[in-house]
Design an enzyme around this catalytic site. Structure first.
Site, PDB file in Angstrom:
ATOM      1  N   HIS A   1     -34.236 -39.707  48.759  1.00  0.00           N
ATOM      2  CA  HIS A   1     -33.419 -38.496  48.592  1.00  0.00           C
ATOM      3  C   HIS A   1     -31.936 -38.861  48.580  1.00  0.00           C
ATOM      4  O   HIS A   1     -31.503 -39.748  49.321  1.00  0.00           O
ATOM      5  CB  HIS A   1     -33.714 -37.496  49.711  1.00  0.00           C
ATOM      6  CG  HIS A   1     -33.138 -36.149  49.419  1.00  0.00           C
ATOM      7  ND1 HIS A   1     -31.806 -35.853  49.635  1.00  0.00           N
ATOM      8  CD2 HIS A   1     -33.679 -35.036  48.872  1.00  0.00           C
ATOM      9  CE1 HIS A   1     -31.569 -34.609  49.244  1.00  0.00           C
ATOM     10  NE2 HIS A   1     -32.697 -34.096  48.776  1.00  0.00           N
TER      11      HIS A   1
ATOM     12  N   GLU B   1     -33.144 -35.046  40.860  1.00  0.00           N
ATOM     13  CA  GLU B   1     -32.198 -34.163  41.535  1.00  0.00           C
ATOM     14  C   GLU B   1     -30.783 -34.695  41.314  1.00  0.00           C
ATOM     15  O   GLU B   1     -30.344 -35.604  42.052  1.00  0.00           O
ATOM     16  CB  GLU B   1     -32.477 -34.129  43.042  1.00  0.00           C
ATOM     17  CG  GLU B   1     -33.880 -33.686  43.401  1.00  0.00           C
ATOM     18  CD  GLU B   1     -33.964 -33.213  44.849  1.00  0.00           C
ATOM     19  OE1 GLU B   1     -34.233 -32.019  45.051  1.00  0.00           O
ATOM     20  OE2 GLU B   1     -33.720 -34.020  45.766  1.00  0.00           O
TER      21      GLU B   1
HETATM   22  P1  13P Z   1     -30.595 -27.424  47.120  1.00  0.00           P
HETATM   23  O1  13P Z   1     -31.768 -26.664  46.532  1.00  0.00           O
HETATM   24  O2  13P Z   1     -30.072 -26.844  48.380  1.00  0.00           O
HETATM   25  O3  13P Z   1     -29.551 -27.679  46.079  1.00  0.00           O
HETATM   26  O4  13P Z   1     -31.183 -28.865  47.540  1.00  0.00           O
HETATM   27  C1  13P Z   1     -31.998 -29.553  46.649  1.00  0.00           C
HETATM   28  C2  13P Z   1     -32.576 -30.718  47.334  1.00  0.00           C
HETATM   29  O5  13P Z   1     -31.877 -31.637  47.735  1.00  0.00           O
HETATM   30  C3  13P Z   1     -34.025 -30.721  47.568  1.00  0.00           C
HETATM   31  O6  13P Z   1     -34.476 -31.957  48.014  1.00  0.00           O
END
Ligand code: 13P
Length: 237
Positions: free
Chosen positions: A88, A157
């Protein structure tokens, strides 16, 4: 479709228990091709049976031992947890986990048969350099990672989209996802400022197999709405 919630450093154990209870009663039995994952904070891990599978946001790659402040496999086994987030961006950028650390963690949990949601994402300065630079950056995050692993799920992400309220355009998501899908056959989730108002259009993209939701999932009603949306999309297909 996979709908996953990353609670990050939110929701206590009691709140997580209440959330799961409420979610299960809203969700009922899922017959469609929708899978639900919840990743609570470490101290809120819970042994849970139901439609939502509880996983861990992190763990140290050891069974147990002298790793102050960390938890190992024995702590996950106590709760029957077999799903983990690896890579992450908050662990890469805030906790300074290197690609080498991340690949080691990946291998460790792979050897123990965990489902791994492997997260990748580029910072804003890279995104601004265009698709080619973005893909080059993302490819570097696959170094040492077995993309053939059978229990792999990848989550794209973009760092700049996390917690910012900003999301790439649908075209941008689609072009990154399409390119990524030439590299592996694992399901590919999108994450970064997913909320009720944009979850449908994102999940409807052909190259999106689900979403990984942070703050937008903290209210159980909202997360349930996203699960319902995933069900509707699966039913249309
Ligand atoms: P947000 O949905 O708060 O932008 O975070 C996304 C995330 O990091 C999920 O792992």
């Amino acid at each position: 479709m996979i709908v996953a919630a990353n609670f990050k450093t939110n929701l206590t154990r009691i709140e997580t228990g209440e959330y799961l209870g409420e979610l299960e009663s809203l969700v009922g039995k899922i017959e469609e091709n929708v899978q639900v994952r919840i990743f609570p904070a470490t101290s809120s891990l819970i042994a849970h049976r139901g439609e939502a599978v509880v996983g861990t946001q992190n763990a140290y790659p050891a069974q147990s031992g002298a790793f102050t402040g960390e938890i190992g496999v024995v702590h996950l086994e106590e709760f029957g947890i077999k799903s983990i987030l690896v890579g992450h961006s908050e662990r890469r950028h805030i906790m300074h986990e290197s690609q080498v650390d991340i690949a080691k963690k990946f291998d460790f949990f792979k050897e123990r048969g965990f489902e791994i949601i492997y997260c990748i994402g580029e910072p804003l300065r890279t995104k601004e350099q265009g698709l080619e630079a973005t893909l080059e950056y993302l490819d570097a995050q696959f170094e040492g990672i077995d993309l053939e692993y059978g229990r792999l799920i990848v989550a794209y992400e973009p760092v700049w989209a996390i917690g910012s309220g900003l999301t790439p355009t649908l075209e941008e998501i689609e072009s990154v996802h399409k390119a990524l899908k030439t590299r592996f056959s694992a399901p590919l989730l999108y994450g970064g400022s997913v909320k009720v108002s944009n979850a449908r259009e994102i999940m409807e993209l052909p190259s999106v197999d689900g979403v990984l939701v942070g703050s937008g999932a903290l209210r159980v009603e909202d997360f349930f709405t996203m699960i319902q949306t995933a069900r509707e999309i699966e039913n249309q297909n």
